[in-house]
Design an enzyme around this catalytic site. Sequence first.
Site, PDB file in Angstrom:
ATOM      1  CB  SER A  51      17.440  55.808  20.542  1.00 61.36           C
ATOM      2  OG  SER A  51      16.793  56.739  21.380  1.00 61.36           O
ATOM      3  CE  LYS A 120      13.225  54.712  22.294  1.00 61.32           C
ATOM      4  NZ  LYS A 120      14.642  54.558  21.844  1.00 61.32           N
TER       5      LYS A 120
END
Length: 233
Positions: A51, A120
Amino acid sequence: MRHRAVPAKEENSSGLGGQIKEFFMVLLYALLIAFILKTFVLRGFYIPSGSMENTLQVNDRVFVNVAGSMFGEAERGDIIVFKDAHGWVDQSAPVATNPIRTALSFVGILPDTSNNYLVKRVIGVGGDHVVCCSADGKITVNGEEITEPYLYPGANPSDIPFDVIVPENNYFVLGDHRNNSADSRYHIEDGTEFISDGDVEGEVFVVAWPLSHFTFIGGASDVFTNVPENTNE
């Protein structure tokens, strides 16, 4: 004056016992120091998914600045590791566990490989108005378009439209590989899109392993240089 003679066998036994005791004391101190470092200074984590490609690769081992998160808030562009307090990851999936690895991870000798943490990039901080997308297909923060050089090649800033105002002491986070990241965008409908500052373990500052990927991570504050301060009360 008479001196008691110590049999060689007894002397060697006593010396060996002292060496063993010393070894375990050194080991105990090493584990204690590692635990303190993990808790208050830096902590290692394992990257299990793509990701955050290409900034972070699958199987990378990274370190986060724990002390920084204790005394300051993350900034736009920082890559943060945070607890999965909202249950973004399916915890019902079986996870292979190794008691020794788990113990060494707990004290900080090995990086954390559990699925209780996510990584993230911070796009919006408390008070920011984050929108996607502009006429040019870019994300705007407080009305200012941002150009994101860290995006995975070929990935759009977002194929999912959104319009959010980030609460104070929270973050709106996205993965660099936008079409392979179930990030804040995917959790707007269930109301769990924002990450609390209290759930942040720290900012990623280095990829330590494998050595071929070794690099210092400085965030991407320059991407947000022209973003004005939020005007949302």
